[in-house]
Scaffold this motif. Sequence first.
Motif, PDB file in Angstrom:
ATOM      1  N   VAL A  79       0.831  -1.207   0.000  1.00 53.38           N
ATOM      2  CA  VAL A  79       0.000   0.000   0.000  1.00 53.38           C
ATOM      3  C   VAL A  79       0.865   1.256   0.000  1.00 53.38           C
ATOM      4  CG1 VAL A  79      -1.661   1.326   1.359  1.00 53.38           C
ATOM      5  CG2 VAL A  79      -1.958  -1.132   1.085  1.00 53.38           C
ATOM      6  N   ASN A  80       1.930   1.254   0.795  1.00 52.13           N
ATOM      7  CA  ASN A  80       2.801   2.426   0.908  1.00 52.13           C
ATOM      8  C   ASN A  80       4.231   2.016   0.545  1.00 52.13           C
ATOM      9  OD1 ASN A  80       4.347   4.641   1.723  1.00 52.13           O
ATOM     10  ND2 ASN A  80       2.952   5.136   3.396  1.00 52.13           N
ATOM     11  N   ALA A  81       4.674   2.450  -0.624  1.00 52.33           N
ATOM     12  CA  ALA A  81       5.985   2.046  -1.133  1.00 52.33           C
ATOM     13  C   ALA A  81       7.129   2.549  -0.270  1.00 52.33           C
ATOM     14  CB  ALA A  81       6.160   2.539  -2.571  1.00 52.33           C
ATOM     15  N   ASN A  82       6.893   3.572   0.578  1.00 49.86           N
ATOM     16  CA  ASN A  82       7.967   4.086   1.432  1.00 49.86           C
ATOM     17  C   ASN A  82       8.505   3.011   2.369  1.00 49.86           C
ATOM     18  OD1 ASN A  82       8.117   6.774   0.541  1.00 49.86           O
ATOM     19  ND2 ASN A  82       6.288   7.303   1.709  1.00 49.86           N
ATOM     20  N   TYR A  83       7.647   2.073   2.775  1.00 45.90           N
ATOM     21  CA  TYR A  83       8.058   1.051   3.739  1.00 45.90           C
ATOM     22  C   TYR A  83       8.942  -0.026   3.114  1.00 45.90           C
ATOM     23  CZ  TYR A  83       4.655   3.034   6.978  1.00 45.90           C
ATOM     24  OH  TYR A  83       3.960   3.874   7.794  1.00 45.90           O
ATOM     25  N   ARG A  84       8.984  -0.076   1.808  1.00 47.87           N
ATOM     26  CA  ARG A  84       9.739  -1.150   1.152  1.00 47.87           C
ATOM     27  C   ARG A  84      11.235  -1.014   1.381  1.00 47.87           C
ATOM     28  NH1 ARG A  84       6.341  -0.927  -4.531  1.00 47.87           N
ATOM     29  NH2 ARG A  84       4.301  -1.235  -3.564  1.00 47.87           N
ATOM     30  N   GLN A  85      11.712   0.215   1.525  1.00 47.07           N
ATOM     31  CA  GLN A  85      13.142   0.409   1.747  1.00 47.07           C
ATOM     32  C   GLN A  85      13.590  -0.130   3.100  1.00 47.07           C
ATOM     33  OE1 GLN A  85      13.966   4.704   1.919  1.00 47.07           O
ATOM     34  NE2 GLN A  85      11.765   4.986   2.212  1.00 47.07           N
ATOM     35  N   CYS A  86      12.624  -0.378   4.001  1.00 47.81           N
ATOM     36  CA  CYS A  86      12.963  -0.958   5.310  1.00 47.81           C
ATOM     37  C   CYS A  86      13.259  -2.451   5.198  1.00 47.81           C
ATOM     38  CB  CYS A  86      11.815  -0.736   6.303  1.00 47.81           C
ATOM     39  SG  CYS A  86      11.430   1.000   6.588  1.00 47.81           S
ATOM     40  N   TRP A  87      12.893  -3.075   4.092  1.00 53.04           N
ATOM     41  CA  TRP A  87      13.128  -4.501   3.901  1.00 53.04           C
ATOM     42  C   TRP A  87      14.527  -4.769   3.356  1.00 53.04           C
ATOM     43  CZ3 TRP A  87       9.488  -8.636   4.475  1.00 53.04           C
ATOM     44  CH2 TRP A  87       8.238  -8.227   4.945  1.00 53.04           C
ATOM     45  N   GLY A  88      15.231  -3.710   2.965  1.00 52.76           N
ATOM     46  CA  GLY A  88      16.567  -3.901   2.418  1.00 52.76           C
ATOM     47  C   GLY A  88      16.611  -3.550   0.951  1.00 52.76           C
ATOM     48  N   SER A  97       8.519  -2.753 -11.494  1.00 51.43           N
ATOM     49  CA  SER A  97       7.900  -2.285 -10.253  1.00 51.43           C
ATOM     50  C   SER A  97       7.910  -3.387  -9.192  1.00 51.43           C
ATOM     51  CB  SER A  97       6.460  -1.838 -10.513  1.00 51.43           C
ATOM     52  OG  SER A  97       5.800  -1.566  -9.296  1.00 51.43           O
ATOM     53  N   GLU A  98       8.241  -3.023  -7.960  1.00 50.02           N
ATOM     54  CA  GLU A  98       8.245  -4.000  -6.871  1.00 50.02           C
ATOM     55  C   GLU A  98       6.844  -4.539  -6.591  1.00 50.02           C
ATOM     56  OE1 GLU A  98      10.415  -1.568  -3.892  1.00 50.02           O
ATOM     57  OE2 GLU A  98      11.724  -3.317  -3.757  1.00 50.02           O
ATOM     58  N   ASP A  99       5.816  -3.764  -6.973  1.00 46.82           N
ATOM     59  CA  ASP A  99       4.437  -4.232  -6.788  1.00 46.82           C
ATOM     60  C   ASP A  99       4.223  -5.600  -7.431  1.00 46.82           C
ATOM     61  OD1 ASP A  99       3.444  -2.012  -5.347  1.00 46.82           O
ATOM     62  OD2 ASP A  99       3.249  -0.870  -7.210  1.00 46.82           O
ATOM     63  N   LEU A 100       4.839  -5.792  -8.590  1.00 40.31           N
ATOM     64  CA  LEU A 100       4.657  -7.056  -9.305  1.00 40.31           C
ATOM     65  C   LEU A 100       5.267  -8.225  -8.534  1.00 40.31           C
ATOM     66  CD1 LEU A 100       5.477  -5.794 -12.908  1.00 40.31           C
ATOM     67  CD2 LEU A 100       3.219  -6.293 -11.947  1.00 40.31           C
ATOM     68  N   PHE A 101       6.417  -8.010  -7.926  1.00 39.48           N
ATOM     69  CA  PHE A 101       7.053  -9.078  -7.156  1.00 39.48           C
ATOM     70  C   PHE A 101       6.274  -9.365  -5.876  1.00 39.48           C
ATOM     71  CE2 PHE A 101      11.644  -9.945  -8.570  1.00 39.48           C
ATOM     72  CZ  PHE A 101      11.296  -9.835  -9.904  1.00 39.48           C
ATOM     73  N   TYR A 102       5.774  -8.314  -5.230  1.00 39.61           N
ATOM     74  CA  TYR A 102       4.957  -8.534  -4.036  1.00 39.61           C
ATOM     75  C   TYR A 102       3.697  -9.321  -4.392  1.00 39.61           C
ATOM     76  CZ  TYR A 102       7.730  -5.439  -1.063  1.00 39.61           C
ATOM     77  OH  TYR A 102       8.743  -4.881  -0.318  1.00 39.61           O
ATOM     78  N   TYR A 103       3.127  -9.016  -5.548  1.00 33.67           N
ATOM     79  CA  TYR A 103       1.921  -9.731  -5.968  1.00 33.67           C
ATOM     80  C   TYR A 103       2.238 -11.193  -6.279  1.00 33.67           C
ATOM     81  CZ  TYR A 103      -2.602 -10.509  -8.155  1.00 33.67           C
ATOM     82  OH  TYR A 103      -3.855 -10.986  -8.462  1.00 33.67           O
ATOM     83  N   CYS A 104       3.386 -11.425  -6.922  1.00 31.04           N
ATOM     84  CA  CYS A 104       3.802 -12.812  -7.184  1.00 31.04           C
ATOM     85  C   CYS A 104       3.975 -13.574  -5.871  1.00 31.04           C
ATOM     86  CB  CYS A 104       5.113 -12.833  -7.970  1.00 31.04           C
ATOM     87  SG  CYS A 104       4.960 -12.387  -9.709  1.00 31.04           S
ATOM     88  N   GLN A 105       4.561 -12.915  -4.886  1.00 28.04           N
ATOM     89  CA  GLN A 105       4.762 -13.553  -3.588  1.00 28.04           C
ATOM     90  C   GLN A 105       3.430 -13.933  -2.959  1.00 28.04           C
ATOM     91  OE1 GLN A 105       4.122 -12.143  -0.318  1.00 28.04           O
ATOM     92  NE2 GLN A 105       5.028 -13.870   0.771  1.00 28.04           N
ATOM     93  N   ARG A 106       2.432 -13.062  -3.115  1.00 24.78           N
ATOM     94  CA  ARG A 106       1.101 -13.343  -2.560  1.00 24.78           C
ATOM     95  C   ARG A 106       0.464 -14.539  -3.268  1.00 24.78           C
ATOM     96  NH1 ARG A 106      -0.538 -11.078   1.980  1.00 24.78           N
ATOM     97  NH2 ARG A 106      -2.644 -10.938   1.203  1.00 24.78           N
ATOM     98  N   LEU A 107       0.656 -14.638  -4.569  1.00 22.54           N
ATOM     99  CA  LEU A 107       0.109 -15.772  -5.314  1.00 22.54           C
ATOM    100  C   LEU A 107       0.736 -17.088  -4.868  1.00 22.54           C
ATOM    101  CD1 LEU A 107      -0.148 -14.447  -8.992  1.00 22.54           C
ATOM    102  CD2 LEU A 107      -2.031 -15.127  -7.500  1.00 22.54           C
ATOM    103  N   VAL A 108       2.059 -17.100  -4.753  1.00 22.13           N
ATOM    104  CA  VAL A 108       2.746 -18.326  -4.327  1.00 22.13           C
ATOM    105  C   VAL A 108       2.306 -18.710  -2.920  1.00 22.13           C
ATOM    106  CG1 VAL A 108       4.982 -19.341  -3.781  1.00 22.13           C
ATOM    107  CG2 VAL A 108       4.709 -17.977  -5.856  1.00 22.13           C
ATOM    108  N   LYS A 109       2.144 -17.737  -2.055  1.00 19.09           N
ATOM    109  CA  LYS A 109       1.697 -18.026  -0.688  1.00 19.09           C
ATOM    110  C   LYS A 109       0.277 -18.585  -0.687  1.00 19.09           C
ATOM    111  CE  LYS A 109       1.009 -16.085   3.894  1.00 19.09           C
ATOM    112  NZ  LYS A 109      -0.281 -16.769   4.018  1.00 19.09           N
ATOM    113  N   LEU A 110      -0.590 -18.022  -1.516  1.00 17.75           N
ATOM    114  CA  LEU A 110      -1.962 -18.530  -1.620  1.00 17.75           C
ATOM    115  C   LEU A 110      -1.965 -19.992  -2.037  1.00 17.75           C
ATOM    116  CD1 LEU A 110      -5.071 -18.233  -1.830  1.00 17.75           C
ATOM    117  CD2 LEU A 110      -4.706 -17.455  -4.184  1.00 17.75           C
ATOM    118  N   TRP A 111      -1.187 -20.329  -3.049  1.00 15.62           N
ATOM    119  CA  TRP A 111      -1.138 -21.717  -3.520  1.00 15.62           C
ATOM    120  C   TRP A 111      -0.478 -22.632  -2.492  1.00 15.62           C
ATOM    121  CZ3 TRP A 111       0.980 -19.544  -8.714  1.00 15.62           C
ATOM    122  CH2 TRP A 111      -0.092 -19.022  -9.455  1.00 15.62           C
TER     123      TRP A 111
END
Length: 198
Positions: A79-88, A97-111
């Motif tokens: 939701v807030n891209a500012n927090y992403r820099q805290c992950w490293g 866009s990092e949004d795409l990777f976060y979305y991929c991560q959510r899909l893999v977790k769902l499955w």
Amino acid sequence: MIGVALSPVILQLAFSGTRLDHTAVGDVGQAYGAASAMVAVAALAAVTASMILQWQQVRAMRLQLLDETTDELVKLAMVNANYRQCWGARVSPDHVSEDLFYYCQRLVKLWTDSWEQQKIDEPLARAYLRSFFDSEVPRMFWERTGDWHRPGPARDHRDQFRVIVNEEYLRALHAGPPSRPFEQFSSLNAETDRTTGA
């Protein structure tokens, strides 16, 4: 247990009107003593099993709480891209866009969760992943975040899904380029800029 408790009364009724044979009574008492010991062992086993079950439930609850906390942190970063820099370091290449990777991560977790709950079987999981890796973005995502380069045996049922993901990823690479290359959408970046106030 009822028989043990009523044994004195039963013995008195059994030998009423006759001379009480203490040897016979002793034999019966020893038999009831063995039965009592067996009941105690069974009770101890039941208590032990109950404690193990409670420990497993507590452990499952802690893992679920950890999972939910991770989900919330990922959602916040989405939701807030500012927090992403805290992950490293960035999780995606600069041009993606990092949004795409976060979305991929959510899909893999769902499955993965669906696999663990046995809501999907192996053929369906492989069908999902085959389609997933026929796109360039998921391939880039798993290349950076997956453990396909250090494969190992599955430790449990949940870990079996990781093995399947790695197999489908490598199969997709050997099959050739994905049918859907990376697509740059300006609306995705505009939405990120709008959310962060940039």
